[in-house]
Design an enzyme around this catalytic site. Sequence first.
Site, PDB file in Angstrom:
ATOM      1  N   CYS A   1       3.632   8.142   1.179  1.00 28.38           N
ATOM      2  CA  CYS A   1       4.272   7.202   2.085  1.00 28.38           C
ATOM      3  C   CYS A   1       4.325   5.855   1.372  1.00 28.38           C
ATOM      4  O   CYS A   1       3.290   5.302   1.013  1.00 28.38           O
ATOM      5  CB  CYS A   1       3.446   7.114   3.360  1.00 28.38           C
ATOM      6  SG  CYS A   1       4.033   5.874   4.518  1.00 28.38           S
TER       7      CYS A   1
ATOM      8  N   CYS B   1       6.935  -7.559   6.917  1.00 27.16           N
ATOM      9  CA  CYS B   1       8.103  -7.042   7.639  1.00 27.16           C
ATOM     10  C   CYS B   1       8.548  -8.092   8.644  1.00 27.16           C
ATOM     11  O   CYS B   1       7.725  -8.795   9.218  1.00 27.16           O
ATOM     12  CB  CYS B   1       7.700  -5.757   8.371  1.00 27.16           C
ATOM     13  SG  CYS B   1       9.080  -4.922   9.192  1.00 27.16           S
TER      14      CYS B   1
ATOM     15  N   CYS C   1       2.397  -2.934  15.458  1.00 27.53           N
ATOM     16  CA  CYS C   1       2.334  -2.615  14.031  1.00 27.53           C
ATOM     17  C   CYS C   1       1.626  -3.707  13.237  1.00 27.53           C
ATOM     18  O   CYS C   1       1.909  -4.898  13.406  1.00 27.53           O
ATOM     19  CB  CYS C   1       3.766  -2.441  13.513  1.00 27.53           C
ATOM     20  SG  CYS C   1       3.838  -2.067  11.758  1.00 27.53           S
TER      21      CYS C   1
ATOM     22  N   SER D   1      12.644   6.017   7.261  1.00 32.28           N
ATOM     23  CA  SER D   1      12.385   5.674   8.659  1.00 32.28           C
ATOM     24  C   SER D   1      12.869   4.263   8.958  1.00 32.28           C
ATOM     25  O   SER D   1      12.635   3.339   8.189  1.00 32.28           O
ATOM     26  CB  SER D   1      10.883   5.788   8.914  1.00 32.28           C
ATOM     27  OG  SER D   1      10.573   5.455  10.237  1.00 32.28           O
TER      28      SER D   1
ATOM     29  N   SER E   1      12.589   5.229  14.580  1.00 32.33           N
ATOM     30  CA  SER E   1      11.410   4.885  15.377  1.00 32.33           C
ATOM     31  C   SER E   1      11.894   4.467  16.755  1.00 32.33           C
ATOM     32  O   SER E   1      12.393   3.358  16.930  1.00 32.33           O
ATOM     33  CB  SER E   1      10.658   3.727  14.714  1.00 32.33           C
ATOM     34  OG  SER E   1      10.290   4.110  13.410  1.00 32.33           O
ATOM     35  N   LEU E   2      11.783   5.371  17.705  1.00 29.51           N
ATOM     36  CA  LEU E   2      12.337   5.103  19.039  1.00 29.51           C
ATOM     37  C   LEU E   2      11.274   4.449  19.925  1.00 29.51           C
ATOM     38  O   LEU E   2      11.463   3.361  20.432  1.00 29.51           O
ATOM     39  CB  LEU E   2      12.862   6.408  19.639  1.00 29.51           C
ATOM     40  CG  LEU E   2      13.601   6.297  20.957  1.00 29.51           C
ATOM     41  CD1 LEU E   2      14.806   5.379  20.848  1.00 29.51           C
ATOM     42  CD2 LEU E   2      14.050   7.683  21.437  1.00 29.51           C
ATOM     43  N   HIS E   3      10.185   5.124  20.138  1.00 27.32           N
ATOM     44  CA  HIS E   3       9.004   4.608  20.838  1.00 27.32           C
ATOM     45  C   HIS E   3       9.196   4.258  22.309  1.00 27.32           C
ATOM     46  O   HIS E   3       8.210   3.967  22.998  1.00 27.32           O
ATOM     47  CB  HIS E   3       8.388   3.405  20.111  1.00 27.32           C
ATOM     48  CG  HIS E   3       8.018   3.667  18.672  1.00 27.32           C
ATOM     49  ND1 HIS E   3       7.502   4.862  18.239  1.00 27.32           N
ATOM     50  CD2 HIS E   3       8.107   2.881  17.569  1.00 27.32           C
ATOM     51  CE1 HIS E   3       7.274   4.801  16.925  1.00 27.32           C
ATOM     52  NE2 HIS E   3       7.648   3.615  16.500  1.00 27.32           N
TER      53      HIS E   3
ATOM     54  N   ASN F   1      -2.016   4.555  16.157  1.00 30.25           N
ATOM     55  CA  ASN F   1      -3.160   4.121  15.355  1.00 30.25           C
ATOM     56  C   ASN F   1      -3.554   2.755  15.862  1.00 30.25           C
ATOM     57  O   ASN F   1      -2.738   1.830  15.810  1.00 30.25           O
ATOM     58  CB  ASN F   1      -2.745   3.983  13.886  1.00 30.25           C
ATOM     59  CG  ASN F   1      -3.139   5.188  13.078  1.00 30.25           C
ATOM     60  OD1 ASN F   1      -4.276   5.632  13.119  1.00 30.25           O
ATOM     61  ND2 ASN F   1      -2.185   5.715  12.348  1.00 30.25           N
TER      62      ASN F   1
ATOM     63  N   GLY G   1       7.258  -2.447   5.845  1.00 34.90           N
ATOM     64  CA  GLY G   1       8.636  -2.918   5.656  1.00 34.90           C
ATOM     65  C   GLY G   1       9.675  -2.076   6.363  1.00 34.90           C
ATOM     66  O   GLY G   1       9.400  -0.974   6.840  1.00 34.90           O
ATOM     67  N   GLU G   2      10.882  -2.627   6.445  1.00 34.39           N
ATOM     68  CA  GLU G   2      12.010  -1.940   7.077  1.00 34.39           C
ATOM     69  C   GLU G   2      13.022  -1.594   5.968  1.00 34.39           C
ATOM     70  O   GLU G   2      13.684  -2.500   5.435  1.00 34.39           O
ATOM     71  CB  GLU G   2      12.615  -2.854   8.153  1.00 34.39           C
ATOM     72  CG  GLU G   2      13.997  -2.446   8.647  1.00 34.39           C
ATOM     73  CD  GLU G   2      14.084  -1.010   9.144  1.00 34.39           C
ATOM     74  OE1 GLU G   2      13.184  -0.548   9.880  1.00 34.39           O
ATOM     75  OE2 GLU G   2      15.058  -0.328   8.776  1.00 34.39           O
TER      76      GLU G   2
ATOM     77  N   GLU H   1       0.809  -1.211   0.000  1.00 37.96           N
ATOM     78  CA  GLU H   1       0.000   0.000   0.000  1.00 37.96           C
ATOM     79  C   GLU H   1       0.849   1.270   0.000  1.00 37.96           C
ATOM     80  O   GLU H   1       1.984   1.288   0.473  1.00 37.96           O
ATOM     81  CB  GLU H   1      -0.956   0.002   1.197  1.00 37.96           C
ATOM     82  CG  GLU H   1      -0.270  -0.196   2.526  1.00 37.96           C
ATOM     83  CD  GLU H   1      -1.255  -0.615   3.620  1.00 37.96           C
ATOM     84  OE1 GLU H   1      -1.819  -1.726   3.520  1.00 37.96           O
ATOM     85  OE2 GLU H   1      -1.458   0.154   4.552  1.00 37.96           O
TER      86      GLU H   1
ATOM     87  N   CYS I   1       0.282   1.533   9.014  1.00 40.23           N
ATOM     88  CA  CYS I   1       0.958   0.725   8.002  1.00 40.23           C
ATOM     89  C   CYS I   1       0.412  -0.692   8.012  1.00 40.23           C
ATOM     90  O   CYS I   1       0.337  -1.330   9.036  1.00 40.23           O
ATOM     91  CB  CYS I   1       2.445   0.568   8.306  1.00 40.23           C
ATOM     92  SG  CYS I   1       3.220   1.985   8.928  1.00 40.23           S
TER      93      CYS I   1
ATOM     94  N   CYS J   1       7.484  -5.454  15.354  1.00 38.96           N
ATOM     95  CA  CYS J   1       7.041  -4.462  16.348  1.00 38.96           C
ATOM     96  C   CYS J   1       5.628  -4.839  16.829  1.00 38.96           C
ATOM     97  O   CYS J   1       4.753  -5.140  16.020  1.00 38.96           O
ATOM     98  CB  CYS J   1       7.042  -3.051  15.767  1.00 38.96           C
ATOM     99  SG  CYS J   1       8.702  -2.485  15.326  1.00 38.96           S
TER     100      CYS J   1
HETATM  101  N1  SAH Z   1      10.251  -0.073   9.527  1.00 41.65           N
HETATM  102  C1  SAH Z   1      10.397   1.337   9.535  1.00 41.65           C
HETATM  103  C2  SAH Z   1       9.420   2.093   8.665  1.00 41.65           C
HETATM  104  C3  SAH Z   1       8.004   1.633   8.580  1.00 41.65           C
HETATM  105  S1  SAH Z   1       6.922   1.957   9.921  1.00 41.65           S
HETATM  106  C4  SAH Z   1      10.366   1.857  10.943  1.00 41.65           C
HETATM  107  O1  SAH Z   1      10.194   1.059  11.857  1.00 41.65           O
HETATM  108  O2  SAH Z   1      10.565   3.038  11.147  1.00 41.65           O
HETATM  109  C5  SAH Z   1       6.702   3.705   9.920  1.00 41.65           C
HETATM  110  C6  SAH Z   1       6.412   4.265  11.281  1.00 41.65           C
HETATM  111  O3  SAH Z   1       5.084   3.924  11.735  1.00 41.65           O
HETATM  112  C7  SAH Z   1       7.354   3.753  12.354  1.00 41.65           C
HETATM  113  O4  SAH Z   1       7.721   4.817  13.191  1.00 41.65           O
HETATM  114  C8  SAH Z   1       6.475   2.760  13.085  1.00 41.65           C
HETATM  115  O5  SAH Z   1       6.965   2.480  14.353  1.00 41.65           O
HETATM  116  C9  SAH Z   1       5.150   3.467  13.070  1.00 41.65           C
HETATM  117  N2  SAH Z   1       3.984   2.647  13.363  1.00 41.65           N
HETATM  118  C10 SAH Z   1       3.767   1.348  13.091  1.00 41.65           C
HETATM  119  N3  SAH Z   1       2.566   0.951  13.539  1.00 41.65           N
HETATM  120  C11 SAH Z   1       2.005   2.017  14.103  1.00 41.65           C
HETATM  121  C12 SAH Z   1       0.757   2.259  14.745  1.00 41.65           C
HETATM  122  N4  SAH Z   1      -0.138   1.287  14.901  1.00 41.65           N
HETATM  123  N5  SAH Z   1       0.499   3.502  15.189  1.00 41.65           N
HETATM  124  C13 SAH Z   1       1.423   4.499  15.050  1.00 41.65           C
HETATM  125  N6  SAH Z   1       2.599   4.345  14.457  1.00 41.65           N
HETATM  126  C14 SAH Z   1       2.895   3.116  13.989  1.00 41.65           C
END
Ligand code: SAH
Length: 352
Positions: free
Chosen positions: A109, A116, A123, A195, A218-220, A294, A163-164, A96, A337, A120
């Site tokens: 995007c 992937c 995700c 990212s 993506s730190l989180h 999300n 994807g990464e 997508e 995503c 995570c």
């Molecule tokens: N793999 C890469 C890029 C794809 S994800 C990465 O990890 O950065 C793009 C961004 O969306 C990342 O910051 C990821 O952590 C975030 N993301 C994934 N699922 C999400 C969700 N349910 N809500 C908010 N952000 C999300």
Amino acid sequence: MIEICGKCDIKSMLPEELEVFLKELGQPGFRAGQIFSWLSRGCGSFDEMTNLPLSLRETLKSRCHLYAPNQIDRRSSSRDGTVKQLWELYDGNAVETVVMRYSYGDTVCISTQVGCRQGCAFCASAIGGLVRSLSPSEMLDEVLYAERDSGKPLSHIVLMGIGEPLDNFDNVMRFLDLINHPKGRGFGMRRISLSTCGLIEKFDRLADNQLQLTLSVSLHAPDDETRSRIMPANRGRGVDALMEACGKYMKKTGRRISFEYAMIDGVNDSEAQARLLAGRMKEIGGHVNLIPLNQVEEREFRPSRPENVRRFQQILQDSGVNVTVRRRLGGDLDAACGQLRRRVLHDGNAQV
Ligand code: SAH
């Protein structure tokens, strides 16, 4: 040379490579420019290349793979104009792309892999794991076809879909060369963001390429316990090593890194975590993007409460950290995503 189905993936070739390839076929150099120009406009069939002799078109058909993605789903948000599209690839897989409308222009995007492997916990793309990586030509088409659909030039590209990107390093680098090429779409590197979940062993190679793109990490979570729980990529690497690699990257490239932080209720939104994050960001001089999570149906995580997002943001700001809260776009569209891909695949409208 990249091969797909045993044939040369011509849309993944740079003009200088095309020239060599065509020379081997006994063709003059200028054909490379003609063909690259067609491919950079998303052309999906040699029959459309009307300025090439018929015999050459036939030779190319027999030697090369050429495909244009097929749109299998398109949804647009009635709230903010976000458009989400699902594309079927040559082998029946689907990815997508999302176009978001910002005041500074439209941002696409794009996905870099089908599925992937990073796992995570919050995700949707991670469910089902990695199917395969995308070719440079497939990523190029995502941009070109999203742009065609939108009817006006896109102003930014973010590699933040499924994807990464750093797990598909060589193909992503080649995609960047293709989209940026002055003889092609000529998309400015400064308008592209990549990212990553933090595959730090790839940071040196990325920095060596001296690209002018923006790196997003993506730190989180600022602590290993939480980050390893929600992001398996942290295990065996750790937040300290990530910060060190980021510092090195910034020094080498002179470019700031922006840190993504999806706010998850009761997981990463405490005052203590805000203070720990502030300390880390001050040390490194990073910018923080707070994103309300999300909600993904299959996951147990919930977005942080608005008052907790505000408190978290305040703590960062009070410590002098540069922080923005990202607007949620396409909330009515399965915007996280991988959500649309999962939904449509579940409805049985496409193959995995
Ligand atoms: N793999 C890469 C890029 C794809 S994800 C990465 O990890 O950065 C793009 C961004 O969306 C990342 O910051 C990821 O952590 C975030 N993301 C994934 N699922 C999400 C969700 N349910 N809500 C908010 N952000 C999300």
